[in-house]
Write an enzyme that holds these catalytic residues in place. Structure first.
Site, PDB file in Angstrom:
ATOM      1  N   ASP A  65       0.816  -1.221   0.000  1.00  0.00           N
ATOM      2  CA  ASP A  65       0.000   0.000   0.000  1.00  0.00           C
ATOM      3  C   ASP A  65       0.845   1.264   0.000  1.00  0.00           C
ATOM      4  O   ASP A  65       0.300   2.371  -0.093  1.00  0.00           O
ATOM      5  CB  ASP A  65      -0.984   0.012   1.179  1.00  0.00           C
ATOM      6  CG  ASP A  65      -0.325  -0.149   2.539  1.00  0.00           C
ATOM      7  OD1 ASP A  65       0.745  -0.769   2.608  1.00  0.00           O
ATOM      8  OD2 ASP A  65      -0.893   0.343   3.537  1.00  0.00           O
ATOM      9  N   HIS A  66       2.168   1.105   0.050  1.00  0.00           N
ATOM     10  CA  HIS A  66       3.051   2.272   0.039  1.00  0.00           C
ATOM     11  C   HIS A  66       3.942   2.348  -1.199  1.00  0.00           C
ATOM     12  O   HIS A  66       4.609   3.364  -1.397  1.00  0.00           O
ATOM     13  CB  HIS A  66       3.929   2.273   1.295  1.00  0.00           C
ATOM     14  CG  HIS A  66       3.149   2.493   2.548  1.00  0.00           C
ATOM     15  ND1 HIS A  66       3.060   3.721   3.183  1.00  0.00           N
ATOM     16  CD2 HIS A  66       2.381   1.637   3.276  1.00  0.00           C
ATOM     17  CE1 HIS A  66       2.285   3.605   4.243  1.00  0.00           C
ATOM     18  NE2 HIS A  66       1.863   2.352   4.325  1.00  0.00           N
ATOM     19  N   HIS A 265      -3.703   7.641   7.157  1.00  0.00           N
ATOM     20  CA  HIS A 265      -3.506   6.190   7.143  1.00  0.00           C
ATOM     21  C   HIS A 265      -4.577   5.491   7.975  1.00  0.00           C
ATOM     22  O   HIS A 265      -4.293   4.664   8.839  1.00  0.00           O
ATOM     23  CB  HIS A 265      -2.096   5.837   7.644  1.00  0.00           C
ATOM     24  CG  HIS A 265      -1.644   4.466   7.212  1.00  0.00           C
ATOM     25  ND1 HIS A 265      -1.951   3.337   7.928  1.00  0.00           N
ATOM     26  CD2 HIS A 265      -0.920   4.037   6.153  1.00  0.00           C
ATOM     27  CE1 HIS A 265      -1.424   2.278   7.343  1.00  0.00           C
ATOM     28  NE2 HIS A 265      -0.788   2.688   6.244  1.00  0.00           N
TER      29      HIS A 265
END
Length: 304
Positions: A65-66, A265
């Site tokens: 996800d990064h 986040h």
């Protein structure tokens, strides 16, 4: 001045109306990106900012996800006729991870210059950015970042004349240049007073609260920090998964003496983060629930 945009605020997966957490800044024509998950380039387009000016890409860690949006972004940057090299910064293994992702983007019209961070804390200067990477506490090696914009001292004409600095050199010295002329070396400190307070931005995601975050965020103009969970009953989840609650992030902001806190986040199950802000603000009054494309321009203190 430093333009700041929180491109996305989601953790783990993108959601309708919420892209994965990423940050972009602009300074003197140069852009910096921290993390690049799925859909990050769409978030950049929605904001109306340019791919072409991205000179620096920093990664906190290598969970999907990064970083999974990187190949598409690189292709788009190439299609935008970028030819200048791009500096890529991240934890150990950076070049190996990026090379694997580039299987679908093997040919680019620009070079990638890799800087792998291996120490608990490292400082990297690129263009006008002073980037400080610091180790945090996640279930893989993970770093937070401070972005600083330094500010020179005030120009003091009397000092310049006392040091017999030629007038035609004043402008270049004010820009930080060192100049050799007529067998003499002229340096900025011959015409400038003490360095003034600059701009400081701190970005931290995917971590438990640890002392080094407080240390590195100290006095930041803006502290962007993960708040995975707003529900107090999910404290055990935060501990188990090495994340933070809103309240832990607010306590870090309070102890670091930052001016403003943006939370980001969020867990996919956290659909209305604003519902948890009242108690968060009781800990740190200038806390705000981050939203996609939330932006600010940080400026030098005019009184300095």
């Amino acid at each position: 001045m430093l333009d700041v945009c929180l491109l996305g605020t989601s953790g783990m997966m993108p959601l309708p109306g919420r892209w994965l957490t990423a940050l972009m800044t602009r300074l003197n024509g140069s852009s910096l990106l921290i993390d690049c998950g799925e859909g990050t380039q769409i978030a950049i387009r929605e904001k109306g900012w340019s791919f072409h000016s991205i000179d620096i890409i920093c990664f906190t860690h290598y969970h999907g996800d990064h970083i999974s949006g990187l190949p598409g972004l690189l292709l788009s940057m190439g299609n935008a006729d970028r030819t200048q090299p791009v500096t890529v910064i991240g934890p150990k293994g950076l070049e190996r991870v990026v090379s694997a992702l580039r299987v679908i983007a093997p040919e680019l019209p620009f070079e990638l210059n890799f800087i792998e961070v291996t120490n608990p804390q490292e400082t990297i200067c690129v263009n006008d950015y002073v980037i400080n990477a610091f180790r945090v506490n996640h279930n893989v090696i993970c770093y937070g970042y401070t972005i600083e914009v330094k500010r020179t001292g005030r120009f003091i004409p009397e000092m310049a004349m006392q040091n017999e600095v030629p007038i035609e050199l004043w402008s270049r010295l004010q820009k930080g240049q060192t100049i050799e002329k007529d067998s003499r070396v002229f340096t900025p400190d011959m015409i400038l007073g003490p360095q003034r307070k600059g701009i400081k931005l701190t970005y931290c995601t995917d971590s438990r609260p640890v002392p080094q975050i407080i240390e590195q965020a100290q006095g930041s103009d803006l502290f962007i920090c993960e708040g995975m969970y707003g529900e107090k009953e999910k404290q055990s989840n935060a501990i188990e998964n090495k994340h933070m609650t809103f309240y832990e992030a607010a306590e870090l902001a309070k102890q670091a003496g930052v001016k403003e806190l943006w939370l980001t986040h969020y867990s996919p199950s956290l659909t209305r983060p604003e519902e948890y802000m009242k108690e968060t603000k009781e800990i740190f009054p200038n806390a705000k629930a981050g939203k996609d494309r939330k932006s600010i321009t940080l400026e030098f203190d005019k009184n300095e």
